[in-house]
Design a protein around this motif. Structure first.
Motif, mmCIF file in Angstrom:
data_model
loop_
_atom_site.group_PDB
_atom_site.id
_atom_site.type_symbol
_atom_site.label_atom_id
_atom_site.label_comp_id
_atom_site.label_asym_id
_atom_site.label_seq_id
_atom_site.Cartn_x
_atom_site.Cartn_y
_atom_site.Cartn_z
ATOM 1 N N SER A 28 1.424 3.682 -16.367
ATOM 2 C CA SER A 28 2.012 3.791 -15.021
ATOM 3 C C SER A 28 1.241 4.809 -14.187
ATOM 4 C CB SER A 28 3.470 4.245 -15.101
ATOM 5 O OG SER A 28 4.326 3.153 -15.178
ATOM 6 N N ARG A 29 0.940 5.929 -14.815
ATOM 7 C CA ARG A 29 0.201 6.980 -14.110
ATOM 8 C C ARG A 29 -1.181 6.473 -13.701
ATOM 9 N NH1 ARG A 29 -0.669 12.598 -13.729
ATOM 10 N NH2 ARG A 29 -2.479 12.716 -12.325
ATOM 11 N N GLU A 30 -1.839 5.767 -14.642
ATOM 12 C CA GLU A 30 -3.175 5.242 -14.321
ATOM 13 C C GLU A 30 -3.095 4.218 -13.190
ATOM 14 O OE1 GLU A 30 -4.805 5.825 -18.880
ATOM 15 O OE2 GLU A 30 -5.074 3.873 -17.937
ATOM 16 N N CYS A 31 -2.061 3.400 -13.229
ATOM 17 C CA CYS A 31 -1.849 2.398 -12.170
ATOM 18 C C CYS A 31 -1.643 3.111 -10.829
ATOM 19 C CB CYS A 31 -0.636 1.545 -12.525
ATOM 20 S SG CYS A 31 -0.293 0.266 -11.329
ATOM 21 N N SER A 32 -0.822 4.148 -10.873
ATOM 22 C CA SER A 32 -0.545 4.924 -9.663
ATOM 23 C C SER A 32 -1.839 5.538 -9.105
ATOM 24 C CB SER A 32 0.477 6.012 -10.014
ATOM 25 O OG SER A 32 0.410 7.068 -9.114
ATOM 26 N N ASP A 33 -2.652 6.109 -10.000
ATOM 27 C CA ASP A 33 -3.909 6.742 -9.559
ATOM 28 C C ASP A 33 -4.853 5.717 -8.922
ATOM 29 O OD1 ASP A 33 -2.916 9.089 -10.512
ATOM 30 O OD2 ASP A 33 -4.195 9.195 -12.300
ATOM 31 N N LEU A 34 -4.905 4.544 -9.562
ATOM 32 C CA LEU A 34 -5.789 3.494 -9.035
ATOM 33 C C LEU A 34 -5.300 3.000 -7.671
ATOM 34 C CD1 LEU A 34 -6.668 1.150 -12.025
ATOM 35 C CD2 LEU A 34 -8.299 2.174 -10.431
ATOM 36 N N TRP A 35 -4.015 2.785 -7.582
ATOM 37 C CA TRP A 35 -3.421 2.311 -6.320
ATOM 38 C C TRP A 35 -3.656 3.347 -5.218
ATOM 39 C CZ3 TRP A 35 -2.498 -1.526 -3.495
ATOM 40 C CH2 TRP A 35 -1.535 -1.547 -2.498
ATOM 41 N N GLU A 36 -3.520 4.601 -5.585
ATOM 42 C CA GLU A 36 -3.762 5.675 -4.612
ATOM 43 C C GLU A 36 -5.203 5.632 -4.108
ATOM 44 O OE1 GLU A 36 -3.226 9.662 -6.145
ATOM 45 O OE2 GLU A 36 -2.807 10.437 -4.129
ATOM 46 N N LYS A 37 -6.138 5.382 -5.053
ATOM 47 C CA LYS A 37 -7.555 5.305 -4.637
ATOM 48 C C LYS A 37 -7.790 4.102 -3.725
ATOM 49 C CE LYS A 37 -9.590 7.637 -8.596
ATOM 50 N NZ LYS A 37 -10.068 7.436 -9.964
ATOM 51 N N CYS A 38 -7.132 2.995 -4.046
ATOM 52 C CA CYS A 38 -7.277 1.797 -3.195
ATOM 53 C C CYS A 38 -6.811 2.121 -1.771
ATOM 54 C CB CYS A 38 -6.450 0.634 -3.747
ATOM 55 S SG CYS A 38 -7.103 -0.056 -5.261
ATOM 56 N N LEU A 39 -5.646 2.741 -1.674
ATOM 57 C CA LEU A 39 -5.110 3.073 -0.347
ATOM 58 C C LEU A 39 -5.995 4.094 0.366
ATOM 59 C CD1 LEU A 39 -1.256 3.314 -1.074
ATOM 60 C CD2 LEU A 39 -2.488 1.424 -0.008
ATOM 61 N N ALA A 40 -6.539 5.036 -0.407
ATOM 62 C CA ALA A 40 -7.376 6.088 0.185
ATOM 63 C C ALA A 40 -8.671 5.521 0.769
ATOM 64 C CB ALA A 40 -7.680 7.163 -0.859
ATOM 65 N N ALA A 41 -9.083 4.344 0.272
ATOM 66 C CA ALA A 41 -10.313 3.724 0.804
ATOM 67 C C ALA A 41 -10.174 3.473 2.304
ATOM 68 C CB ALA A 41 -10.593 2.420 0.062
ATOM 69 N N THR A 86 0.801 -4.512 1.836
ATOM 70 C CA THR A 86 2.185 -4.863 1.501
ATOM 71 C C THR A 86 2.264 -5.957 0.436
ATOM 72 O OG1 THR A 86 2.267 -6.463 3.297
ATOM 73 C CG2 THR A 86 3.115 -4.263 3.776
ATOM 74 N N THR A 87 1.240 -6.811 0.389
ATOM 75 C CA THR A 87 1.262 -7.828 -0.677
ATOM 76 C C THR A 87 0.423 -7.393 -1.875
ATOM 77 O OG1 THR A 87 -0.447 -9.008 0.551
ATOM 78 C CG2 THR A 87 1.786 -9.818 0.776
ATOM 79 N N LEU A 88 -0.638 -6.626 -1.618
ATOM 80 C CA LEU A 88 -1.480 -6.157 -2.733
ATOM 81 C C LEU A 88 -0.723 -5.189 -3.643
ATOM 82 C CD1 LEU A 88 -4.803 -5.479 -0.775
ATOM 83 C CD2 LEU A 88 -4.298 -7.448 -2.223
ATOM 84 N N MET A 89 0.331 -4.597 -3.122
ATOM 85 C CA MET A 89 1.055 -3.609 -3.936
ATOM 86 C C MET A 89 1.961 -4.259 -4.984
ATOM 87 S SD MET A 89 3.687 -2.252 -1.061
ATOM 88 C CE MET A 89 5.163 -1.777 -1.893
ATOM 89 N N GLY A 90 2.041 -5.579 -4.982
ATOM 90 C CA GLY A 90 2.912 -6.291 -5.932
ATOM 91 C C GLY A 90 2.759 -5.799 -7.374
ATOM 92 N N PRO A 91 1.544 -5.787 -7.939
ATOM 93 C CA PRO A 91 1.382 -5.342 -9.334
ATOM 94 C C PRO A 91 1.770 -3.871 -9.548
ATOM 95 C CG PRO A 91 -0.505 -6.643 -8.658
ATOM 96 C CD PRO A 91 0.304 -6.407 -7.419
ATOM 97 N N ALA A 92 1.618 -3.042 -8.505
ATOM 98 C CA ALA A 92 2.008 -1.628 -8.662
ATOM 99 C C ALA A 92 3.519 -1.498 -8.799
ATOM 100 C CB ALA A 92 1.514 -0.813 -7.467
ATOM 101 N N VAL A 93 4.237 -2.480 -8.249
ATOM 102 C CA VAL A 93 5.701 -2.455 -8.345
ATOM 103 C C VAL A 93 6.142 -3.110 -9.652
ATOM 104 C CG1 VAL A 93 7.876 -3.160 -7.255
ATOM 105 C CG2 VAL A 93 5.909 -2.582 -5.824
ATOM 106 N N VAL A 94 5.713 -4.357 -9.848
ATOM 107 C CA VAL A 94 6.269 -5.108 -10.983
ATOM 108 C C VAL A 94 5.499 -4.893 -12.280
ATOM 109 C CG1 VAL A 94 7.120 -6.895 -9.406
ATOM 110 C CG2 VAL A 94 4.953 -7.264 -10.601
ATOM 111 N N GLY A 95 4.256 -4.420 -12.164
ATOM 112 C CA GLY A 95 3.424 -4.332 -13.373
ATOM 113 C C GLY A 95 3.141 -2.921 -13.837
ATOM 114 N N ARG A 96 3.776 -1.935 -13.232
ATOM 115 C CA ARG A 96 3.444 -0.580 -13.654
ATOM 116 C C ARG A 96 3.906 -0.368 -15.090
ATOM 117 N NH1 ARG A 96 8.009 0.489 -10.470
ATOM 118 N NH2 ARG A 96 9.416 1.978 -11.470
ATOM 119 N N GLY A 97 3.037 0.343 -15.828
ATOM 120 C CA GLY A 97 3.310 0.509 -17.259
ATOM 121 C C GLY A 97 2.650 -0.576 -18.091
ATOM 122 N N THR A 98 1.815 -1.411 -17.456
ATOM 123 C CA THR A 98 1.103 -2.454 -18.217
ATOM 124 C C THR A 98 -0.400 -2.369 -17.948
ATOM 125 O OG1 THR A 98 1.124 -4.148 -16.482
ATOM 126 C CG2 THR A 98 3.070 -4.036 -17.915
#
Lengths: 415, 260
Positions: free
Chosen positions: A201-214, A228-240
């Motif tokens: 989850s933490r790694e997913c969060s870090d990656l998502w943060e980098k994507c947004l920071a771009a 808003t649609t790209l964030m789908g996996p960060a919501v439903v897939g965190r921890g995987t």
């Protein structure tokens, strides 16, 4: 009449990979629901998903389903069904749309994914009221319908500073979930699986943060509407692991755009920050409206709400409690003000759009003078649009259009 | 014909269509106001013809046209468009070149626009999706009271004991009006209550800082509203010479600006 120029919005290739991720996710849930081979937990968007992974549950997030009811513009016809049951038109239109859809026996999943006919049946529902009280009411309704247990965490609200007292209280609630969840899961809680889920989850969060920071690059390779649609996996897939894999692809594509100086819009003259929920049924319309005015909505409070930097596998319960209490939505206005101010600075923002969502007070941040205070501090102008996340009866497209156009004219005058 | 160069602003509002013609010295040399109706294209055309006639000019004299208002995209002869927010701001600043707060009461919506000393917008607000406080509200109430719209100003000014309407909502206000009719209240007092309600709804929208300017068709046709607003804010309110035309004049000024 002056000829209007064609609007160019560059689509991200990896959006397809993220789409495939979502398809697999829903088919896996559908299979489990039909066969009963795996247990399913319904979870709120920032509920304790990592604990559920430590118990082998597949997790389903009704809020994401409601967003789909919004994007497919099914919601507005379904909300009145729940209204008639006593769920007011003034409360969360995610809740009312979702319950309405269930009563009517319809789901956008059936439209998008061939073979899926309904939402997956829950074995348990697990909430965290860090989003709002509505999620609790929403889950209790389904708990009664399916005759399954409903458990959860009752979070603090309007927290100025997260203290050990807050964390300890939430840790206790998280730990108390284990026993009832073990009964449903029919197995013991696996600490290693849990820790691994927290790590992922933490790694997913870090990656998502980098994507947004771009999006801080000029021009921005990303729009809020993509986010808003790209964030789908960060919501439903965190921890995987699967969620990490798709975000690596996305980050590579975004970095590639940054290196090439390729923006999401052909012309980006104004950089806008969006605060509040998206209007799901108007994503495309709003995206084109801004793009047509050479304005890119590049960053938002909403998409950043799935960044959980406190998560730490070495202190899984404590860090979860901290991460889910440090959330923007749970915090007092002073924190929110500073948070948005930092974002405006980091992303080089020219103007802020506040969406006053009629049925979502918790994701609406302009009702207590915050927008005026921030303008005073930053000299960055703002505009407020009235609307809603799902209930299209609560908005006027013409008025939104005029407000946005007038706002961009205002920014133009300042340049 | 005063000049062979003219600039045109066409403001297609939800209630009225306005055309203003300016000469290069920013003098208003012709204008026209007509009911917008349902055919915006035709109305914009008719208004242009009338105002050209008033200005003793012809289409060949037009250097540029900017359209504005609710139907700004329905003006076939426009070279471009701007929002009514921008045009009202520009139109007002021509007559009041200083920091101002503009309160515009239109047929369908209200606007509060704030300008700094350079005429740059520092912020603006439109009313929410509600008719309360707009021209549409006044029309609805006139119909309920069965009095001609054009008589409302005179009736309000003759009131001796104003009725207060408390609701945000047009439908609820209408119920309140009916209740007062049933209780035998004077129509003049009810109409003044309706006027008061309009002013209250607008003043609640934002803080009125700087010099306050009021514009729009509702003000042009109901000057008593301004008197009431002055009493309510305990201050002077300024009105441009043609309060209904500020949007169209602003659009014409944009046409002039873009030409340079």
């Amino acid at each position: 009449m002056a000829e209007e120029k064609k609007i160019v919005i560059r689509r991200l290739e990896t959006a397809k990979d993220l789409g495939k991720f979502m398809a697999k996710y829903y088919y896996e849930l559908d299979e489990a629901s039909k066969t009963g081979k795996e247990k399913i937990a319904w979870c709120t968007s920032v509920g304790p998903a990592e604990i559920l992974r430590g118990l082998g549950f597949l997790t389903y997030f009704p809020e994401t389903h409601s967003a789909m009811l919004g994007t497919t513009r099914m919601a507005t016809d379904l909300i009145p069904v729940a209204n008639a049951l006593g769920y007011s038109p003034e409360i969360c239109s995610y809740l009312t749309a979702d319950i309405g859809a269930f009563i009517e026996g319809v789901t956008p999943l059936a439209k998008v994914f061939k073979g899926i006919e309904s939402v997956p049946k829950p074995d348990v529902l697990v909430y965290n009221t860090n989003q709002c009280r509505d999620v609790q009411d929403w889950f209790l309704w389904y708990g009664n319908k399916f005759n399954v247990p409903v458990v959860g965490v009752e979070s603090y609200r309007n927290v100025p500073e997260v203290t050990e007292g807050h964390v300890t209280g939430i840790v206790k609630q998280l730990e108390n979930l284990i026993e009832p969840l073990e009964k449903v899961a029919g197995r013991k809680f696996d600490m290693d699986e849990f820790k691994n889920a927290v790590k992922l989850s933490r790694e997913c969060s870090d990656l998502w943060e980098k994507c947004l920071a771009a999006a801080a690059s000029k021009p921005s390779p990303l729009t809020f509407f993509d986010g808003t649609t790209l964030m789908g996996p960060a919501v439903v897939g965190r921890g995987t692991q699967k969620a990490l894999d798709v975000y690596h692809l996305l980050l590579d594509e975004l970095n590639d755009r940054v290196e090439k100086g390729l923006g999401a819009l052909e012309e980006e003259q104004y950089r806008i920050y969006w605060d509040g929920m998206p209007v799901w049924g108007r994503l495309s319309m709003h995206s084109k409206l801004f793009a047509g005015l050479k304005a890119n909505v590049i960053a938002s409070t909403y998409c950043s709400s799935w960044i959980f930097s406190a998560l730490d596998e070495n202190d899984p319960f404590g860090s979860m409690a901290r991460a889910y209490t440090e959330l923007f939505i749970v915090r007092a206005d002073k924190f929110k003000e500073d948070y948005i101010k930092n974002k405006l600075d980091f992303f080089g923002i020219d103007g802020v759009v506040y969406h006053d969502a009629r049925t979502c007070p918790n994701n609406t941040n302009c009702r207590y003078g915050l927008s005026q205070r921030l303008q005073e501090q930053t000299d960055i102008p703002f505009v407020t649009i009235d609307g809603d996340l799902n209930d299209l009866r609560c908005l006027s497209d013409e008025q939104t259009k005029t407000n946005i156009e007038a706002f961009i004219e205002q920014l133009e005058e300042r340049k | 014909m005063i000049s062979n160069k003219i600039y045109v602003g066409t403001d297609v509002g939800s209630s009225r269509t306005k055309v203003a013609i300016l000469d290069p010295d920013k003098n208003l040399i012709g204008y026209s106001i007509k009911k917008s109706g349902t055919d915006f294209y035709a109305r914009a055309e008719e208004c242009l013809e009338s105002s050209l006639k008033a200005a003793r000019a012809s289409r060949e004299d037009i250097i540029k046209v900017i359209s504005t208002g609710y139907g700004r995209k329905n003006v076939a002869y426009a070279d471009g468009s701007r929002t009514e927010i921008g045009c009202h701001a520009k139109g007002c600043f021509l007559y009041f070149p200083e920091p101002i707060t503009i309160v515009d009461i239109g047929g369908q919506d209200n606007k509060i626009i704030k300008l700094d000393a350079k005429g740059l917008r520092t912020g603006f607000k439109m009313n929410r999706k509600c008719a309360a406080g707009t021209g549409a509200f006044l029309e609805e109430m006139a119909a309920r009271l069965d009095v001609p719209l054009e008589d409302m100003n005179d009736l309000a000014s003759r009131s001796t004991d104003m009725i207060k309407l408390g609701s945000f909502c047009t439908v609820f206000s209408a119920t309140e009006v009916l209740e007062n009719i049933r209780n035998g209240k004077n129509i003049t007092d009810i109409v003044k209550g309706v006027f008061y309600s309009i002013i209250k709804r607008i003043i609640e929208m934002d803080s009125l800082t700087e010099k306050v300017i009021m514009t729009g068709g509702v003000i042009a046709n109901n000057p008593y509203l301004v008197k009431m607003a002055e009493e309510l804010i305990a201050g002077k309110i300024f009105i441009p010479e043609h309060p209904q035309l500020t949007g169209a004049i602003g659009a014409a000024l944009y046409a002039m600006e873009n030409d340079k």
